[in-house]
Write a protein that holds these residues in place. Structure first.
Motif, PDB file in Angstrom:
ATOM      1  N   ARG A  33      32.050  27.148  43.168  1.00 28.91           N
ATOM      2  CA  ARG A  33      31.726  27.943  41.957  1.00 28.91           C
ATOM      3  C   ARG A  33      30.439  27.675  41.252  1.00 28.91           C
ATOM      4  NH1 ARG A  33      35.622  23.760  41.325  1.00 28.91           N
ATOM      5  NH2 ARG A  33      34.723  22.152  39.847  1.00 28.91           N
ATOM      6  N   LYS A  37      27.597  30.586  40.788  1.00 30.20           N
ATOM      7  CA  LYS A  37      27.040  30.940  39.474  1.00 30.20           C
ATOM      8  C   LYS A  37      25.700  30.809  39.354  1.00 30.20           C
ATOM      9  CE  LYS A  37      27.697  29.420  34.465  1.00 30.20           C
ATOM     10  NZ  LYS A  37      28.296  28.503  33.805  1.00 30.20           N
ATOM     11  N   ARG A  43      31.747  34.496  44.854  1.00 28.69           N
ATOM     12  CA  ARG A  43      32.386  33.566  45.472  1.00 28.69           C
ATOM     13  C   ARG A  43      32.882  33.808  46.703  1.00 28.69           C
ATOM     14  NH1 ARG A  43      36.271  29.642  41.865  1.00 28.69           N
ATOM     15  NH2 ARG A  43      36.318  28.443  44.002  1.00 28.69           N
TER      16      ARG A  43
END
Length: 229
Positions: A33, A37, A43
């Motif tokens: 994650r 980001k 993902r």
């Protein structure tokens, strides 16, 4: 020139991250994650790239602990002049070639037992064609290089062996992109000699000799990889 699949672009970002952050072999890899980001990617795409790197032996998953860079054994020297990602790839290739060596020895032994006269004529013609193209191109790392290995698999006539080795060969080309400096340590003359000896053993229906020659042929690459030059 075709674009690389998107997961290959993510794989390159992972390699770049490993090198720029100076991660060491055995280090814990950041959570999916966080990287997704940071890089602005899904993902799912990141996970696909990670799964491929696990398949190649670069990353290792440990249940309940996360993912880690693979460790490098002390028996194989690291190379301070190359990037960490290169050393990780190099040792994974060593392991891959060690398995490939055993499987291809079995393949040529089966070929020596099963090959027909017509198949040997086809193999000899392919050998001449591949050798001519290698000298024309000036390298053994090209689309021509694996043609003879695939032909041996065809003559072995074992579907499971073909499936396993075909998957390995797909990984090899992509992994060698990280180690371009090693590609040209393979001499075309050695390749031509080695495969000539292998084909001669298959034609003589001598599985033991075919295995010895294939073992020697692949050991050359293993030794180059182990040298870390």
């Amino acid at each position: 020139m075709t674009n690389k699949p998107s997961f290959e672009s993510v794989i390159e970002k992972i390699y770049q991250y490993i090198d720029e952050t100076k991660m060491v072999p055995g280090a814990c890899f950041p959570p999916e994650r966080d990287l997704a980001k940071q890089w602005g990617i899904s993902r799912n795409m990141l996970r696909e790239a990670i799964i491929i790197l696990e398949d190649r032996g670069i990353l290792v998953s440990r249940q309940g602990q996360g993912r880690f860079l693979r460790s490098l054994p002390t028996s194989v020297p690291g190379s301070t002049e190359h990037l960490v990602s290169g050393d990780l790839t190099r040792y994974s290739l060593i392991e891959l070639y060690e398995v490939r060596q055993a499987l291809e020895m079995k393949a040529v032994a089966l070929a020596a037992q099963k090959a027909t006269e017509k198949q040997m004529e086809e193999l000899t013609d392919l050998y001449r064609e591949v050798c001519a193209n290698l000298f024309r191109l000036g390298t053994t790392r090209c689309s021509q290089e694996e043609k003879l290995h695939l032909k041996y698999l065809e003559l072995a006539d074992n579907q499971y062996l073909t499936k396993v080795l075909s998957h390995q060969l797909e990984n090899l080309d992509l992994m060698f992109e990280k180690l371009q400096h090693l590609i040209y340590l393979h001499r075309i003359e050695d390749y031509v000699r080695d495969h000539g000896n292998i084909i001669r053993a298959i034609a003589n229906h001598d599985p033991e000799e075919a295995q010895r020659e294939m073992c020697r042929h692949i050991q050359t690459t293993i030794d180059i990889l182990k040298s870390g030059e």
